[in-house]
Scaffold this active site. Structure first.
Site, PDB file in Angstrom:
ATOM      1  CB  SER A 106      -0.961  -0.024   1.186  1.00  0.00           C
ATOM      2  OG  SER A 106      -2.009   0.893   0.991  1.00  0.00           O
ATOM      3  CD  GLU A 112      -5.499  -4.694  -3.644  1.00  0.00           C
ATOM      4  OE1 GLU A 112      -5.049  -4.560  -2.500  1.00  0.00           O
ATOM      5  OE2 GLU A 112      -4.757  -4.809  -4.625  1.00  0.00           O
ATOM      6  CG  HIS A 139      -5.405  -2.815   0.626  1.00  0.00           C
ATOM      7  ND1 HIS A 139      -4.601  -2.845  -0.487  1.00  0.00           N
ATOM      8  CD2 HIS A 139      -5.028  -1.733   1.334  1.00  0.00           C
ATOM      9  CE1 HIS A 139      -3.779  -1.808  -0.442  1.00  0.00           C
ATOM     10  NE2 HIS A 139      -4.005  -1.124   0.646  1.00  0.00           N
TER      11      HIS A 139
END
Lengths: 241, 528
Positions: B192, B324, B437
């Site tokens: 991320s 995600e 995610h």
């Protein structure tokens, strides 16, 4: 609800989602307990609403609750501040902890399930391992888990609730002797004595062992010498013992 | 590892790991505390210390709003937070083990290198030296203002958090040999915002030569994919960042930069500040504080940098996850439909589970191409819309990363590997399980600790393969190795991506007609 605060969040809509109020309450309480703010730090509603992304009215309600519970103080003209304990207040709280927690240990000796005893043993083993490796932070975590497990194994809800409202973690942090050896000499053996009393189903011994342990921990604090330097001491990023 | 270990700043003494053949060093300062006058300045070298520093406890986490990533971590929070941690299984400084430097995610506003998800013990047992570290977050890490740019000799501001990552990498160059690590075999990896950091560091001339391989877990996207604008790879132009920063300072009542520097850190922690001005063609928006194309740390955007081949020429792994960026498992459709359009956090990617919502979103995103989109991803009921939305989100991600790889590889001499993670994880309390995610993190670290979730034998087998790929890649630049399913490198001749998770093998990026559609749509968009 699980919400990972990244760019690309996951929201578990299937589970019960805590309200904004309880999220902000838990978050601020955790922050206060982490010792990231020195005793006596001013907290403003504007800062906190930004930090927790809640409305002013929600944050006001959270602060009322935390004031009632003693985590913060709220005075006209001085605003809301993180709690700073006088030596007398600290001694009073720690005395109450001695009474309550020894009673919890006594009940745990009567009522702990086999699984709960196994868990306590595992925690103590982890603490031993941390101590022998010199992992102070790991030892501290194990220590906290041990006390929580004793509380749960007591199956005494009323005492447990009273214990949860004690503010002793804040007191411990404010008055901790940061230059002392950690873990404190005798700490591991004291935990072993408590576990032994629980395993052998000996409530009197468990009460005595816990009382002795909590009193020893209290004596290691800087309740006498601290006076006004406690603010400085607790502002240092140290772990709770 | 024989204690203590010598670093440029002094001696450090670690502690044995849970596996006693390993040594763990926690809380080594890699920069001076960025406090007082050093707030919003590039990190400075740490002050040397006399004697042996006991490095047994993690350093405080950087200031951040309380959040699930740090819940229960039991660590203090302080602006004095620039510390790193090392896990090593080397017996002596004579060894040269490959080094993994992990950069945490969390939207550039939350996270800590002390998170148990990133515990380096299991990868250290596979022969790596693992480093995690803290970098400045939110306003502390990414505030830009005209005054800050003016006082900078580079006339730049806003990338303090990335400069922290660069300083950690320089620390690795200077010191990791003492821990048995090889400074010529360094991999940066992150998820991320950590993956965003990896992408930016791979474009930064300041970090040239400091690492040889890179892993971006989620969000390496094609420069013309509008999703990129709100994902972790999003960036700001310096002028925009300065304008927003000046307004931020004013809102905090700061009369001057000196005054802003004198405010207690608690006044500068923000919860969910988003950058609503960014056109993303949806309600998803990036956080306000994020990296800046400042002409110094980051000289240019993706398209420009890759087209000119100015990026650092390193081996790369990049991929995305099944659930995600707005895709959710079917088992949760009903719950999302019940929850309605309730926003759980401002700016987060929307989930479309009703027909009405799905069609409206298609109109907003694709404009004149919406009709074609709805022909390719048709739906007549709410459940069909939810499934079609999932399919579109997942195709979008795979095609976008495939096109990213094409751009990246154009001037690269080292291979890139792309993946699509499909295994549903129980981590972080996910029930039902999902490939959400960040769900691959526990698997690549091999951190399926009992008690942290209800792991199964299948989870453990998958973790063995994933951590094997990652360890091989860190060691050699190629994830492949004995007893692992073959993972071919990206090639422009094959529209395929490696599935990892529930299966291990090449899968098509998408159907050809859909690839064609997304390419044409991207070509209508401005490049970042």
């Amino acid at each position: 609800m699980v919400e990972i605060s990244g760019y690309d969040d996951v929201v578990d809509v299937g589970s019960t989602s805590p309200t904004r109020h309880s999220q902000a309450y838990e978050g601020l309480r955790t922050l206060l307990l982490s010792g990231s703010m020195a005793p006596g730090t001013r907290l403003t509603e504007a800062d906190l609403t930004r930090m927790f992304n809640v409305s002013r009215s929600t944050m006001r309600a959270v602060l009322v609750r935390l004031t009632q519970e003693g985590y913060v103080t709220s005075e006209v003209n001085r605003g809301v501040r993180t709690r700073s304990f006088s030596v007398e207040e600290a001694a009073d709280i720690l005395e109450a902890r001695e009474t309550l927690e020894s009673a919890l240990a006594g009940k745990a000796a009567e009522r702990a399930t086999a699984e709960e005893i196994r868990e306590l043993r595992r925690t103590l083993e982890a603490m031993e391992d941390c101590k022998s490796r010199g992992d102070q932070a790991g030892y501290s975590q194990g220590n906290r888990r041990f006390h929580q497990q004793v509380k749960e194994a007591s199956h005494q809800q009323t005492l447990a609730r009273a214990y949860d409202t004690l503010l002793y973690p804040l007191v411990m942090r404010q008055y901790r002797n940061v230059s002392a050896q950690h873990p404190r000499a005798g700490s591991l053996e004291e935990h072993q004595a408590i576990l032994l009393a629980i395993v052998t189903r000996n409530p009197e011994a468990a009460v005595a062992a816990m009382r002795h342990h909590v009193a020893s921990a209290r004596q290691a604090l800087m309740l006498r010498s601290a006076r006004d330097e406690h603010t400085e001491l607790s502002a240092r990023p140290e772990f709770l013992s | 590892m024989r204690n203590p270990v010598e670093t440029e700043s002094g001696l450090v003494e670690g502690i044995p790991g849970r596996d006693r053949s390993l040594t763990v060093f926690r809380g080594i300062p890699y920069a001076a505390p960025p406090v007082g006058e050093l707030r919003w300045r590039p990190p400075q070298p740490p002050a040397p210390w006399p004697g042996v520093r006991k490095t047994q406890s993690f350093g405080p986490m950087c200031p951040q709003a309380p959040n699930p990533e740090i819940a229960g971590l039991d660590l203090p929070m302080s602006e004095d937070c620039l510390y790193l941690n090392v896990w090593t299984g080397a017996d002596s400084a004579e060894e040269r083990r490959p080094v993994l430097v992990w950069i945490y995610g969390g939207g550039f506003r939350v996270g800590t290198g002390a998170s148990p998800r990133y515990d380096g013990e299991n990868l250290a047992r596979k022969g790596l030296v693992v480093v995690t570290f803290n970098y400045r977050l939110g306003a502390f890490g990414f505030l830009a203002t005209p005054e800050l740019s003016e006082e900078s000799e580079h006339h730049a501001s806003g990338n303090y958090g990335l400069l922290d990552s660069a300083a950690a990498l320089r620390w690795v160059q200077d010191n990791i040999a003492g821990f048995g690590g090889d400074p010529d075999r360094v991999t940066i990896a992150g998820q991320s915002a950590g993956a965003g950091s990896v992408n930016f560091l791979a474009m930064s001339p300041l970090t040239k030569g400091l690492f040889q391989r890179a892993i971006a877990q989620s969000h390496a996207r094609y420069s013309k994919d509008p999703e990129l604008r709100y994902l972790a790879t999003s960036y700001r132009a310096l002028a925009d960042a300065e304008r927003a920063g000046a307004q931020y300072a004013q809102e905090r009542g700061a009369r001057s930069l000196a005054h802003l520097r004198s405010l207690p850190w608690q006044k500068l922690v923000d919860g969910d500040a988003i950058d609503a001005a960014v056109e993303t063609l949806s309600s998803a928006k990036p956080p306000l504080f994020r990296p800046v194309v400042d002409g110094w740390v980051i000289p240019g955007g993706y398209e420009e940098t890759y087209a000119k081949g100015l990026q650092n020429d390193v081996c790369y792994i990049a991929g995305n996850n099944l659930d995600e960026s707005g895709a959710v498992p079917e088992s949760t459709f009903a719950a999302y439909q019940t929850a309605g359009k309730k926003a759980f956090r401002p700016g987060m990617p929307p989930v479309h589970v009703t027909l009405e919502d799905y069609r409206a979103a298609a109109e907003q995103k694709f404009g004149p191409m919406a009709e074609e989109f709805l022909r390719l991803y048709p739906a007549g009921t709410d459940d069909e819309a939810a499934r079609a939305s999932n399919a579109a989100v997942r195709d979008n991600a795979r095609i976008s990363t495939f096109l990213w790889a094409a751009d990246w590889a154009r001037h690269a001499t080292h291979p890139a590997y792309t993946y699509f993670w499909t295994h549903a994880s129980p981590a972080q309390g996910q029930n039902p399980r999902r490939a959400f995610h960040s769900s691959e993190i526990e698997f690549v670290f091999g951190n399926l600790d009992p008690g942290s979730a209800e792991w199964t034998d299948e989870d453990r087998e998958i973790a063995q393969i994933m951590s094997g790929y990652w360890a091989n890649f860190v060691a050699t630049g190629d994830p492949n190795g004995p007893e692992l399913p073959h993972w071919p490198a990206y090639s422009p001749d094959s529209d395929a991506v490696m599935e990892v998770g529930d299966g291990f093998g090449l899968i098509p990026v998408a159907e050809p007609s859909r690839i064609d559609f997304w390419k044409r749509f991207f070509n209508t968009q401005q490049a970042w």
